[in-house]
Design a protein around this motif. Structure first.
Motif, PDB file in Angstrom:
ATOM      1  N   GLU A 131       0.810  -1.217   0.000  1.00  0.00           N
ATOM      2  CA  GLU A 131       0.000   0.000   0.000  1.00  0.00           C
ATOM      3  C   GLU A 131       0.844   1.267   0.000  1.00  0.00           C
ATOM      4  O   GLU A 131       0.440   2.282  -0.556  1.00  0.00           O
ATOM      5  N   ASP A 132       2.047   1.202   0.592  1.00  0.00           N
ATOM      6  CA  ASP A 132       2.909   2.386   0.628  1.00  0.00           C
ATOM      7  C   ASP A 132       3.754   2.544  -0.639  1.00  0.00           C
ATOM      8  O   ASP A 132       4.573   3.446  -0.737  1.00  0.00           O
ATOM      9  N   THR A 134       5.954   0.275  -1.861  1.00  0.00           N
ATOM     10  CA  THR A 134       7.149  -0.564  -1.849  1.00  0.00           C
ATOM     11  C   THR A 134       6.949  -1.769  -2.749  1.00  0.00           C
ATOM     12  O   THR A 134       5.977  -2.506  -2.609  1.00  0.00           O
TER      13      THR A 134
END
Length: 95
Positions: A78-79, A81
Motif C-alpha cells: 500500500e505504501d 514498496t
C-alpha cells in the motif's frame, strides 16, 4: 512483450537477497542465501517466463525449489514498496 524495467532491482528479506535483471530481453533472477543462511545453498539462477506483466513462471532453480516451474509474482504494498514473491505455496479450499 513484458516491460521488465520496473521489476529490475534487488529485493531483500531475512536471509535472502533476490536480484532481478534483464538479459537479452528476458527476465532473470538470482536467489542468494545470505547472513545466517549463506551456507544453505549456492545462489539459484532463475529464468523468468512471463505469464502476465507481473506474474512469471520461474525455471532453472533446481531441486532446492522446484524441478519444474515455480511462481514468481511482483507486487506493491500500500505504501508503494515493490516486492517479489518466489515459490509461494497455496492450500486450495477443500470444503
Amino acid at each position: 512483450m513484458v516491460d521488465l524495467a520496473p521489476l529490475v532491482g534487488t529485493d531483500r528479506r531475512e536471509g535472502v537477497v533476490i536480484t532481478v535483471t534483464e538479459r537479452d530481453g528476458t527476465g532473470h533472477a538470482v536467489y542468494e542465501f545470505v547472513d545466517g543462511m549463506k551456507d544453505f545453498s549456492e545462489p539459484l539462477e532463475i529464468d523468468l517466463v512471463p505469464v502476465s506483466a507481473t506474474v512469471f513462471a520461474g525455471t532453472g532453480g533446481g531441486a532446492a525449489f522446484s524441478e519444474d516451474y515455480m511462481p514468481v509474482v511482483f507486487s506493491r504494498l500500500e505504501d508503494g514498496t515493490g516486492c517479489v514473491h518466489i515459490g509461494m505455496r497455496c492450500g486450495p479450499k477443500a470444503a
